[in-house]
Enzyme design. Structure first.
Site, PDB file in Angstrom:
ATOM      1  N   GLY A  81      43.870  44.367  55.282  1.00 62.13           N
ATOM      2  CA  GLY A  81      42.686  43.561  55.574  1.00 62.13           C
ATOM      3  C   GLY A  81      43.035  42.102  55.706  1.00 62.13           C
ATOM      4  O   GLY A  81      43.618  41.524  54.793  1.00 62.13           O
ATOM      5  N   TYR A 118      49.437  54.880  60.499  1.00 58.36           N
ATOM      6  CA  TYR A 118      49.254  53.461  60.817  1.00 58.36           C
ATOM      7  C   TYR A 118      48.919  52.563  59.632  1.00 58.36           C
ATOM      8  O   TYR A 118      49.544  51.520  59.441  1.00 58.36           O
ATOM      9  CB  TYR A 118      48.157  53.323  61.876  1.00 58.36           C
ATOM     10  CG  TYR A 118      47.776  51.904  62.215  1.00 58.36           C
ATOM     11  CD1 TYR A 118      48.580  51.118  63.042  1.00 58.36           C
ATOM     12  CD2 TYR A 118      46.608  51.340  61.713  1.00 58.36           C
ATOM     13  CE1 TYR A 118      48.227  49.806  63.349  1.00 58.36           C
ATOM     14  CE2 TYR A 118      46.247  50.029  62.020  1.00 58.36           C
ATOM     15  CZ  TYR A 118      47.059  49.271  62.835  1.00 58.36           C
ATOM     16  OH  TYR A 118      46.716  47.986  63.131  1.00 58.36           O
ATOM     17  N   ASN A 126      37.122  50.201  48.925  1.00 57.22           N
ATOM     18  CA  ASN A 126      37.796  50.543  50.172  1.00 57.22           C
ATOM     19  C   ASN A 126      37.207  51.839  50.698  1.00 57.22           C
ATOM     20  O   ASN A 126      37.195  52.846  50.006  1.00 57.22           O
ATOM     21  CB  ASN A 126      39.301  50.705  49.920  1.00 57.22           C
ATOM     22  CG  ASN A 126      40.053  51.290  51.105  1.00 57.22           C
ATOM     23  OD1 ASN A 126      41.040  51.976  50.946  1.00 57.22           O
ATOM     24  ND2 ASN A 126      39.588  51.014  52.312  1.00 57.22           N
ATOM     25  N   GLY A 127      36.709  51.820  51.940  1.00 56.48           N
ATOM     26  CA  GLY A 127      36.151  53.030  52.520  1.00 56.48           C
ATOM     27  C   GLY A 127      34.783  52.782  53.128  1.00 56.48           C
ATOM     28  O   GLY A 127      34.321  51.648  53.229  1.00 56.48           O
ATOM     29  N   CYS A 172      40.405  48.301  53.932  1.00 51.78           N
ATOM     30  CA  CYS A 172      40.449  47.270  52.910  1.00 51.78           C
ATOM     31  C   CYS A 172      41.515  47.644  51.885  1.00 51.78           C
ATOM     32  O   CYS A 172      42.013  48.762  51.866  1.00 51.78           O
ATOM     33  CB  CYS A 172      39.096  47.142  52.227  1.00 51.78           C
ATOM     34  SG  CYS A 172      37.777  46.618  53.329  1.00 51.78           S
TER      35      CYS A 172
END
Length: 486
Positions: free
Chosen positions: A35, A254, A110-111, A7
Site C-alpha cells: 500500500g 503479485y 486488510n481486505g 493493504c
C-alpha cells in the site's frame, strides 16, 4: 477502473515500554509494497493512545521529527493503505481509532467485506455517523457495538465475526491487549512472531517480521483470534474450520514480497514454479529471458532454468516510482510507465526476447513495455504471463469491480497479442494454479468466476465518490462562470 494493491497491517506488544513506534515504522516499511496511498501508526501506553496518520509513503509520513514525538509504549498498531473501497483522503487513513463507553480501540484492516454496504446501511439507520468511506469503519462500529454488551474486546470481536462476510485480516489494540484475527476463509495473509526481547509482532507478511528482528512462529489460521497481553498469548478458535480455506492466489503471483512465506509456501518458489510451467506449456526459441520488475523477475528465472535459455536483465525499474497499478487514471498510468521502466539495449538489441510479467489487465502497460523493448532493438518479443487471464471482478480486496476494462473479457488471446505488439503470448494455465500453492485451498475467482461467498449486489464503492465528483464538477463550473463574468 484500476487494479489496486492490498493493504498491510502490523502490530507489536512488549512487556515494558520501548520504541514501538520505531519498530512499527520498519515493519510498515517492509510492507510498503502492499500500500502506497497512506499510512499510520497508533502507539498505546498506560491506556493512552498517540497517533499519526497521513497520505504518502512511510518515509514521507514518518519523518525523524514525527517519530521522535511518539512516546515509548508497550503496544502499537500500524497500517499501509491502498484503498479498494473509499476515496483517497485523510479520513480513510488507518488505523481507525474509536473511543467508547468502555474504553478505546485502534483497528487496522486488510481486505474487503462482501456485505459492507448492507452492514453500513443498517448502522446508519440506527443512528451511526460515519467519517470515512472505507468498510474498515463499519468493522470498527460492529466491534464497538458488541463490546458494549460483552466483558472483553476479544469476545466482542468474535461476535462481530458472526456477521462479517468476506476478506479481513485485522490487528486491533485496546488499552491492555493486542489482538489479531483472520477471516474464516483466510483470504488475506497474517502471521506472527517474537523478538529476542520478548515482544510479540503481528504482520501481513513474514518479511515484516524479519525486518524488525522477530522470529517467525506461524501463520494465523483462518478464523483464528489471537490475544496478546502481558500474560502471554491466547488462541480462540471458535470460527476455525467453519469455512473452506480460500487464500487469494494472487498473493503468490503479485501482491506479496518474494522473501515472504505465506501459509507455509515460499512466494519466491511459487513464482519460480510459475515460470517453469510457462516454459513447458509455451516453449519457444529465444536468446534471452527477462522479467518485468518486480514480480515478474522470479518467474523469469524459473522460465530460464526450465528452458535452458539464458536469464538476463532487460528492464530497469526506477526504484522511486510506485507500481503502475497505483496510477489514478489512464493518462497518468501511461506517463508513469515512461519514467518507471527503461530497456537495457545491450541485453535485448538484435535478440529474440521472452518477456515474463505477472498479468495483463487492460493491455496498456504491457503494450508500452513491449514498445520499449522494440525501440531498444529487440528482434522478437514473446510475452508470457505468470497468471491466467483476468475475467471477473474481485470482491475480496483486489480492486477489480467491473469487467468493462478487462482486456481478456473482450478479446481473444490472439487479438491481445496483436494489440500489445508481441510476437506470441501465453498465459499460465488455470489448472496449474494449484502447483503454485501446493494445494487446492485458494481463491481464483478473478480468473474462474467461482466465488467462495455470495456475490454482493451492491458494493457501494462509488456511493460517495460519485457525489464528491458531482460537487467538484458543479463547483468547477461555478468558478468558470465567475471567471468569465470577470
Amino acid at each position: 477502473m484500476s487494479i489496486r494493491e492490498e493493504c498491510g497491517v502490523f502490530g507489536v506488544l512488549s512487556e515494558k515500554p520501548m520504541d514501538v513506534a520505531g519498530i512499527s515504522y520498519y515493519g510498515l516499511y517492509a510492507l510498503q509494497h502492499r500500500g502506497q496511498e497512506s499510512c499510520g501508526i497508533v502507539v498505546g501506553e498506560d491506556g493512552l493512545f498517540f497517533s499519526h496518520k497521513d497520505l504518502g509513503l512511510v518515509n514521507e509520513v514518518f519523518t525523524k521529527d514525527i517519530l521522535q514525538q511518539f512516546p515509548k509504549g508497550t503496544m502499537a498498531v500500524g497500517h499501509v493503505r491502498y484503498g479498494t473501497t473509499g476515496a483517497t483522503n485523510r479520513n480513510n487513513c488507518q488505523p481507525i481509532e474509536v473511543n467508547h463507553q468502555k474504553g478505546r480501540m485502534a483497528l487496522a484492516h486488510n481486505g474487503n467485506l462482501c456485505n459492507a454496504e448492507v452492514l453500513r446501511n443498517e448502522l446508519e439507520l440506527n443512528g451511526a455517523i460515519f467519517h470515512s468511506t472505507s468498510d474498515t469503519e463499519t468493522i470498527a462500529y460492529i466491534i464497538t457495538k458488541e463490546r458494549l454488551k460483552t466483558n472483553s474486546i476479544e469476545e466482542a470481536l468474535s461476535r462481530a465475526m458472526n456477521v462479517l462476510e468476506g476478506a479481513y485480516s485485522l490487528v486491533l489494540m485496546s488499552p491492555q491487549k493486542l489482538i489479531c484475527a483472520r477471516d474464516p476463509y483466510g483470504f488475506r495473509p497474517l502471521c506472527f512472531g517474537r523478538r529476542a526481547d520478548g515482544a510479540y509482532v503481528v504482520a501481513s507478511e513474514s518479511c515484516a517480521l524479519q525486518a524488525v528482528g522477530a522470529n517467525f512462529i506461524r501463520d494465523v489460521e483462518p478464523g483464528e483470534i489471537l490475544v496478546f497481553s502481558r500474560d502471554g498469548m491466547v488462541s480462540r478458535r471458535e470460527h476455525c474450520g467453519t469455512k473452506k480455506k480460500h487464500l487469494c492466489i494472487f498473493e503468490y503471483i503479485y501482491f506479496s514480497r518474494p522473501d515472504s512465506v505465506i501459509d507455509g509456501i515460499s512466494v519466491h518458489k511459487a513464482r519460480l514454479r510459475a515460470g517453469e510451467i510457462l516454459a513447458k506449456t509455451y516453449p519457444t526459441e529465444a536468446d534471452i529471458v527477462i522479467g518485468v520488475p518486480d514480480s515478474g523477475l522470479d518467474a523469469a528465472l524459473g522460465y530460464s532454468q526450465a528452458s535452458g535459455i539464458p536469464y538476463g536483465i532487460g528492464l530497469i525499474k526506477n526504484k522511486y516510482i510506485g507500481r503502475t497499478f497505483i496510477s489514478p487514471g489512464q493518462d497518468a498510468r501511461i506517463d508513469q510507465v515512461k519514467i518507471k521502466l527503461s530497456a537495457v539495449e545491450e541485453s535485448v538489441k538484435g535478440k529474440r526476447v521472452i518477456m515474463i510479467d505477472d498479468s495483463i489487465v487492460r493491455g496498456t502497460t504491457s503494450g508500452r513495455i513491449v514498445k520499449l523493448l522494440r525501440d531498444a532493438g529487440a528482434k522478437e518479443i514473446h510475452v508470457r504471463i505468470s497468471a491466467p487471464p483476468f475475467l471477473h471482478p474481485c470482491y475480496y480486496g483486489t480492486d477489480i469491480d467491473s469487467e468493462d476494462h478487462l482486456i481478456a473479457c473482450h478479446h481473444s488471446e490472439t487479438e491481445i497479442c496483436q494489440m500489445i505488439g508481441a510476437d506470441s503470448l501465453g498465459y499460465l494455465p488455470m489448472e496449474s494454479l494449484r502447483e503454485l500453492s501446493g494445494n487446492c485451498y485458494y481463491c481464483n475467482a478473478c480468473f474462474s468466476g467461482a466465488y467462495p461467498t455470495e456475490i454482493p449486489k451492491d458494493t457501494g464503492k462509488n456511493r460517495f465518490e460519485q457525489k464528491l465528483s458531482e460537487i467538484h464538477k458543479i463547483n468547477g463550473e461555478e468558478r468558470s462562470s465567475k471567471h468569465e463574468n470577470l
